[in-house]
Design a protein around this motif. Structure first.
Motif, short mmCIF file in Angstrom:
data_model
loop_
_atom_site.label_atom_id
_atom_site.label_comp_id
_atom_site.label_asym_id
_atom_site.label_seq_id
_atom_site.Cartn_x
_atom_site.Cartn_y
_atom_site.Cartn_z
N GLN A 102 -8.40 -26.99 -2.85
CA GLN A 102 -8.05 -26.32 -3.80
C GLN A 102 -9.27 -25.81 -4.51
OE1 GLN A 102 -4.78 -26.14 -5.74
NE2 GLN A 102 -5.58 -27.11 -7.76
N ILE A 123 -12.09 -28.79 -4.65
CA ILE A 123 -11.73 -30.18 -4.37
C ILE A 123 -10.74 -30.24 -3.27
CG2 ILE A 123 -9.62 -30.28 -6.01
CD1 ILE A 123 -10.36 -33.15 -6.39
N LEU A 151 -7.98 -32.06 -1.09
CA LEU A 151 -6.75 -32.61 -1.12
C LEU A 151 -6.54 -33.39 -0.21
CD1 LEU A 151 -4.69 -29.33 -2.43
CD2 LEU A 151 -5.80 -31.21 -4.01
N TYR A 152 -6.51 -33.21 0.80
CA TYR A 152 -6.24 -33.98 2.02
C TYR A 152 -6.51 -33.21 3.52
CZ TYR A 152 -2.05 -31.06 2.59
OH TYR A 152 -1.00 -30.09 2.78
N ALA A 186 -4.24 -23.39 -3.26
CA ALA A 186 -4.86 -24.06 -2.11
C ALA A 186 -5.02 -23.34 -0.85
CB ALA A 186 -3.86 -25.11 -1.94
N LEU A 195 -1.34 -37.56 -2.20
CA LEU A 195 -1.67 -36.82 -3.30
C LEU A 195 -1.79 -37.67 -4.68
CD1 LEU A 195 -0.15 -33.44 -2.69
CD2 LEU A 195 -2.23 -33.87 -2.68
N VAL A 249 -4.62 -39.58 -4.54
CA VAL A 249 -6.00 -38.75 -4.99
C VAL A 249 -5.93 -38.47 -6.42
CG1 VAL A 249 -6.82 -36.20 -4.91
CG2 VAL A 249 -6.10 -37.28 -2.92
#
Lengths: 224, 224
Positions: B63, B71, B73-74, B97, B140, B143
């Motif tokens: 993102q 950052i 996210l995954y 994203a 998420l 996170v």
DNA sequence: AAAAGTTTGGTGACTTCGTCACTGAAGCTA
DNA sequence: TAGCTTCAGTGACGAAGTCACCAAACTTTT
């Protein structure tokens, strides 16, 4: 056989255009449930058996950390669905998020199997479900961005305006606001004291009164 | 007509038990794509047209904030699917994203319409898709919890161990690590300097070498 | 191979945020 | 009205983020 018109279905953007026979399945195989405020609808060890479509009230979905702190992830309002829940109940049931009725809630409950049926049968229902997912997920992305990058004063101003809605009173404790924003109570206390000093709000036990909306709005929208 | 055995399908937990005629649809109507490292697979203004099932390599989903910070996210690894993407492309396309190939990537690309078809026709495919959703969403949640509540030193230790895998070398810049954890480069620099002082790691330009795994592990697992 | 540019990392000063320990005030209860 | 519980206030401090700047290490150009 009902004609499936003027039912709760039409309150949902995305469901009102369903084929009539699909609407009938929805009506006949779902039940309307009433849940009093503060009920835990799902949570660790309490997997939801139904997809809920909210007719009235709101559901708060929050996460509890091991250290006992909590953060509010999102809310589900009337006309929306608890759709993330459905996915989660299919597999990883060990997550620590929980859903709580914030007010008295009325909802249409669709059993898991009926949900599966509808997904299989109706392209429009699929679209409804995936759209709901999409909204939730983008909301989560937003939460992450806010936590990671935004200043607390800005976030608090935004949250106050959001919770006040069209009114001026936010009935909430500092502790609750802290959970809203995933921070500590003391931080909220200090920020609110600063807002008070600027004469944007007045405080009383368990409530914040907005007396200068403009001030909050300016801070809330000052990107950075 | 193929027998749909020994295909890429069997590399996916949850797809290998699909009915044969579903496997055939999957094989015949998807294409194998190769994507070089660092390609932007989807992002703002570049909606994905396909559901990707990764055969090799990995995709990073991150993102970007307005202020230019980012950052992670995954990640999606081989044997997993970019399933969140699918939902997002159906509706809210304006999220910020983006997905980037971290390595050269091979993937099976399932067009949106075929995806819809499969969802309609196969209960097992539905289960596969919703399970994938479930995993991503719980990731998420995790996170969010980590960003909101965990200490940086602990998170950095965890991330170093994760990125090192079974090896001891993490080839990454401080800036990249900062993006991994949604923080600032300076914070990473200072934490790594502290890890170095404790003789847990040594540093060189663009890489961190783990020389005392135990130390990192203790910190990484010290809950609180 | 020297100069110039770019990327990466280091650092001090400062602000903001989170934590801890404690206080007092408000409202409820018995 | 005395005691309990919940809610809010506060100072001190540590952790994390920001800003401005510097220095070292690679790259590219000449």
């Amino acid at each position: 056989m009902t004609t499936a018109v003027n039912s709760w279905i039409d309150r949902f953007q995305g469901l009102s255009t369903l084929e009539n026979h699909i609407k009938e399945i929805l009506l006949n195989r779902s039940t309307i449930v009433s849940v009093p405020a503060n009920t835990v609808i799902f949570g660790p060890g309490k997997a939801p058996e139904n997809l809920l479509l909210l007719l009235s009230g709101s559901v708060r979905v929050q996460q509890l950390s091991e250290a006992g702190r909590e953060i509010i992830l999102y809310r589900v309002h009337a006309g929306e669905s608890c759709v993330l829940t459905t996915a989660c109940l299919l597999a990883y049931e060990d997550y620590s998020a929980e859903g709580i009725a914030e007010t008295d809630v009325q909802a249409a409950a669709i059993p898991r199997m009926v949900f599966d049926d509808l997904i299989a049968q109706s392209e429009k229902f699929r679209r409804f479900v995936f759209s709901a997912y999409s909204k939730r997920i983008t909301d989560l992305f937003l939460v992450i961005e806010e936590i990671a990058f935004q200043r607390m004063d800005m976030r608090l101003a935004q949250k106050l305006l959001e919770l006040a809605g069209s009114g001026n009173r936010v009935a909430t404790t500092h502790q609750q606001m802290a959970a809203e924003l995933g921070t500590a109570r003391e931080v909220i206390s200090r920020q609110l004291r600063e807002f008070q000093r600027r004469e944007w709000v007045t405080q009383s036990r368990g409530a914040v009164e907005i007396i200068n909306r403009k001030g909050l709005e300016v801070l809330a929208s000052s990107d950075g």
